[in-house]
Design a protein around this motif. Structure first.
Motif, PDB file in Angstrom:
ATOM      1  N   UNK A 193       4.561  12.863 -11.737  1.00  0.00           N
ATOM      2  CA  UNK A 193       4.639  11.497 -11.843  1.00  0.00           C
ATOM      3  C   UNK A 193       4.092  11.021 -11.405  1.00  0.00           C
ATOM      4  N   UNK A 194       3.521   9.445 -11.132  1.00  0.00           N
ATOM      5  CA  UNK A 194       2.448   9.741 -11.143  1.00  0.00           C
ATOM      6  C   UNK A 194       2.326   9.046  -9.606  1.00  0.00           C
ATOM      7  N   UNK A 195       1.661   9.470  -8.781  1.00  0.00           N
ATOM      8  CA  UNK A 195       1.359   9.172  -7.243  1.00  0.00           C
ATOM      9  C   UNK A 195       0.409   8.169  -6.768  1.00  0.00           C
ATOM     10  N   UNK A 196      -0.552   8.197  -7.716  1.00  0.00           N
ATOM     11  CA  UNK A 196      -1.696   6.658  -7.802  1.00  0.00           C
ATOM     12  C   UNK A 196      -1.298   5.217  -7.855  1.00  0.00           C
ATOM     13  N   UNK A 197      -1.380   4.635  -7.268  1.00  0.00           N
ATOM     14  CA  UNK A 197      -0.755   3.307  -7.663  1.00  0.00           C
ATOM     15  C   UNK A 197      -1.477   2.660  -8.000  1.00  0.00           C
ATOM     16  N   UNK A 198      -2.955   3.180  -8.302  1.00  0.00           N
ATOM     17  CA  UNK A 198      -3.545   2.275  -8.346  1.00  0.00           C
ATOM     18  C   UNK A 198      -3.539   1.249  -9.839  1.00  0.00           C
ATOM     19  N   UNK A 199      -3.423   1.791 -11.274  1.00  0.00           N
ATOM     20  CA  UNK A 199      -2.608   1.148 -12.035  1.00  0.00           C
ATOM     21  C   UNK A 199      -2.146   0.083 -11.907  1.00  0.00           C
ATOM     22  N   UNK A 200      -1.199  -0.057 -11.174  1.00  0.00           N
ATOM     23  CA  UNK A 200      -0.362  -0.719 -11.317  1.00  0.00           C
ATOM     24  C   UNK A 200      -0.382  -1.950 -10.049  1.00  0.00           C
ATOM     25  N   UNK A 201      -0.300  -1.532  -9.318  1.00  0.00           N
ATOM     26  CA  UNK A 201      -1.229  -3.009  -7.880  1.00  0.00           C
ATOM     27  C   UNK A 201      -2.141  -2.529  -7.134  1.00  0.00           C
ATOM     28  N   UNK A 202      -3.448  -2.496  -7.672  1.00  0.00           N
ATOM     29  CA  UNK A 202      -4.583  -3.029  -6.499  1.00  0.00           C
ATOM     30  C   UNK A 202      -4.663  -3.187  -5.199  1.00  0.00           C
ATOM     31  N   UNK A 203      -3.751  -4.287  -4.935  1.00  0.00           N
ATOM     32  CA  UNK A 203      -3.436  -4.865  -3.592  1.00  0.00           C
ATOM     33  C   UNK A 203      -2.826  -4.063  -2.580  1.00  0.00           C
ATOM     34  N   UNK A 204      -1.693  -3.298  -3.554  1.00  0.00           N
ATOM     35  CA  UNK A 204      -1.091  -2.465  -2.853  1.00  0.00           C
ATOM     36  C   UNK A 204      -1.614  -1.009  -2.116  1.00  0.00           C
ATOM     37  N   UNK A 205      -2.206  -0.113  -3.401  1.00  0.00           N
ATOM     38  CA  UNK A 205      -2.765   0.385  -3.031  1.00  0.00           C
ATOM     39  C   UNK A 205      -4.559   0.624  -2.191  1.00  0.00           C
ATOM     40  N   UNK A 206      -4.520  -0.829  -2.241  1.00  0.00           N
ATOM     41  CA  UNK A 206      -5.511  -0.859  -1.204  1.00  0.00           C
ATOM     42  C   UNK A 206      -5.217  -0.697   0.098  1.00  0.00           C
ATOM     43  N   UNK A 207      -3.414  -1.692   0.414  1.00  0.00           N
ATOM     44  CA  UNK A 207      -3.522  -1.804   1.889  1.00  0.00           C
ATOM     45  C   UNK A 207      -3.249  -0.447   2.665  1.00  0.00           C
ATOM     46  N   UNK A 208      -2.796   0.826   1.535  1.00  0.00           N
ATOM     47  CA  UNK A 208      -1.348   2.533   1.305  1.00  0.00           C
ATOM     48  C   UNK A 208      -3.337   2.963   1.868  1.00  0.00           C
ATOM     49  N   UNK A 209      -4.322   2.794   1.091  1.00  0.00           N
ATOM     50  CA  UNK A 209      -5.311   3.858   1.502  1.00  0.00           C
ATOM     51  C   UNK A 209      -6.319   3.120   2.447  1.00  0.00           C
ATOM     52  N   UNK A 210      -6.206   2.040   3.295  1.00  0.00           N
ATOM     53  CA  UNK A 210      -6.465   1.412   4.640  1.00  0.00           C
ATOM     54  C   UNK A 210      -5.681   1.689   5.559  1.00  0.00           C
ATOM     55  N   UNK A 211      -4.474   1.955   5.666  1.00  0.00           N
ATOM     56  CA  UNK A 211      -3.725   2.441   5.923  1.00  0.00           C
ATOM     57  C   UNK A 211      -3.960   3.796   6.548  1.00  0.00           C
ATOM     58  N   UNK A 212      -4.057   4.515   5.608  1.00  0.00           N
ATOM     59  CA  UNK A 212      -4.313   5.940   6.092  1.00  0.00           C
ATOM     60  C   UNK A 212      -5.105   6.213   6.160  1.00  0.00           C
ATOM     61  N   UNK A 213      -6.727   4.961   6.161  1.00  0.00           N
ATOM     62  CA  UNK A 213      -8.180   5.738   6.652  1.00  0.00           C
ATOM     63  C   UNK A 213      -7.785   4.920   8.515  1.00  0.00           C
ATOM     64  N   UNK A 214      -7.058   4.165   8.416  1.00  0.00           N
ATOM     65  CA  UNK A 214      -6.406   3.691   9.732  1.00  0.00           C
ATOM     66  C   UNK A 214      -5.965   4.662  10.751  1.00  0.00           C
TER      67      UNK A 214
END
Ligand code: DSN
Length: 421
Positions: free
Chosen positions: A1-22
């Motif tokens: 099961x994919x746990x990485x959104x980046x192949x389908x949705x880079x904008x969403x991935x970036x937001x989630x990564x930014x929130x994780x960093x925050x």
């Protein structure tokens, strides 16, 4: 099961990564926030999000619910164990939904609710203007004693006699002292009213026996499940068997349709963790840290509503010590150095809720990161330094360094995949 959104949705991935960093690089001092465990995150991010399951376990309106039934039964049983309740409805999508269902279960449209004024520490769902609660019921309020910041139970009793409510609400969002549930029940009994105790903020403290429990005292106990008890996001209603059917019907179809089964799984996962013996030590540490924070802030010259805390946060009142500083300005200055707290009105405040003259500073999330009282005192000093000199860049730089050091010493989540974190 994919746990990485980046192949389908880079904008969403970036937001989630930014929130994780925050979340990794700042300290959450918002008293209603916490860091859910990886088990809770996995349950909430599971395939259960696909399933419709209106109804209750064993009596659903849809086929294919056997595993949803298992999940919901686990959550209900664990909630009953954790809070010593006869019945638990774990379907409310939030604490607000749980409160609305409780009112629906006990009241007719137009009945009168007596609850704490929001600027004194009450909650929107206790019937503030512009809410559906205010729309459907006749809401009146009591306050805390503005001189002491504490509930004056005699005054609440007098207010109940004056207003003759059908239901009294106790349990609060910004009240830093223990609540005397028996006294609130006696006040409700005295006017022939029902009593709903909202333990949204206190769930973890009640589960661990660090705060007295209203279960078995109040008619209904409501709460959210993601704050101090650290389970999946949502709400719950606890009651005796005699009200079980009324509560279940009030939740569905009364005010909700399909339950969020993935969140119910998160509740089951978090309740299991809260039933483990280590959780009691966590809850005790939350309160010890809040008291260390309160003591240090007072030693630094700050005024606290009620002069201290018995619970998981301190409520700072700037009116005497920093009359020109608003809660909103303090919140912004702290956020700039990675300290994320929330502005708050204080009893008798002239400022609106969007500005406030106070700040609520909570310890549940930092305690999950592993903070002890020594770390909390460092944190308190950073808070005090910034609030005393909100424009001073050198002070801000030093506080930001302290935050970075505390975040590194007390990490959260490590290397979780972004979709789970
Ligand atoms: N928003 C929550 C709080 O911060 O108190 C209550 O729902």
């Amino acid at each position: 099961m994919p746990t990485d959104l980046s192949p389908v949705d880079s904008a969403l991935t970036e937001a989630l990564e930014s929130e994780r960093s925050r979340q990794r690089d700042t300290l959450s001092l918002i008293a209603s926030e916490n860091y859910a465990s990886e088990a809770v995150l996995a349950a909430q991010g599971s395939v259960l999000t696909n399933k419709y399951a209106e109804g209750n376990p064993g009596e659903r309106y849809y086929a294919g619910c056997e595993h949803a039934d298992t999940v919901e039964r686990l959550a209900k049983e664990r909630a009953c164990d954790l809070f010593s309740a006869e019945h638990a409805n774990v379907q409310p999508h939030s604490g607000t939904q749980a409160n609305f269902a409780a009112y629906q279960a006990l009241l007719d449209s137009g009945d009168r609710i007596l609850s704490l004024e929001m600027t004194h520490g009450g909650h929107l769902s206790h019937g503030q203007p512009y809410t559906a609660v205010d729309e459907h019921f006749d809401v009146v309020h009591y306050g805390v004693d503005e001189a002491t910041g504490r509930l004056d139970y005699d005054a609440v009793e007098a207010r109940a006699a004056e207003t003759d409510p059908d239901l009294v609400v106790s349990g609060f969002s910004a009240y830093p002292r223990q609540v005397d549930w028996e006294r609130m029940q006696a006040i409700a009994d005295g006017v022939g009213a029902h009593h709903v105790a909202d333990i949204a903020h206190l769930t973890g403290l009640v589960a661990a026996g660090v705060h007295p429990s209203p279960v078995g005292v109040a008619d209904l106990v409501t709460g959210s499940t993601h704050k101090t008890v650290r389970a999946g996001r949502g709400g719950m209603v606890l009651c005796g068997e005699e009200l079980a059917d009324s509560v279940d019907t009030a939740v569905m179809p009364g005010c909700q349709g399909g339950p969020l089964v993935h969140n119910i799984a998160g509740k089951a996962a978090g309740f299991a963790e809260a039933l483990a013996p280590e959780f009691d030590a966590y809850a005790r540490q939350v309160v010890e840290n809040a008291q260390a924070l309160a003591d240090r802030l007072q030693a630094r010259g700050f005024e606290l509503v009620s002069g201290g805390t018995d619970v998981h946060f301190a409520l700072v009142d700037f009116r005497e010590t920093h009359p020109d500083l608003t809660g909103a300005e303090a919140e912004a200055a702290l956020e700039a150095v990675g300290l994320v707290a929330n502005k708050q009105t204080v009893p008798g405040d002239d400022r609106s809720g969007k500005v406030g003259s106070g700040l609520r500073i909570g310890t549940p999330a930092v305690t999950t990161r592993g903070f002890d009282t020594a770390a909390t005192v460092r944190l308190a000093d950073a808070v005090a330094d910034v609030i005393d000199a909100p424009e001073d860049e050198a002070v801000a730089a030093e506080a930001a360094e302290t935050v970075a050091d505390l975040c590194e010493t007390f990490p959260v989540y490590g290397e979780l995949a972004v979709a789970s974190a």
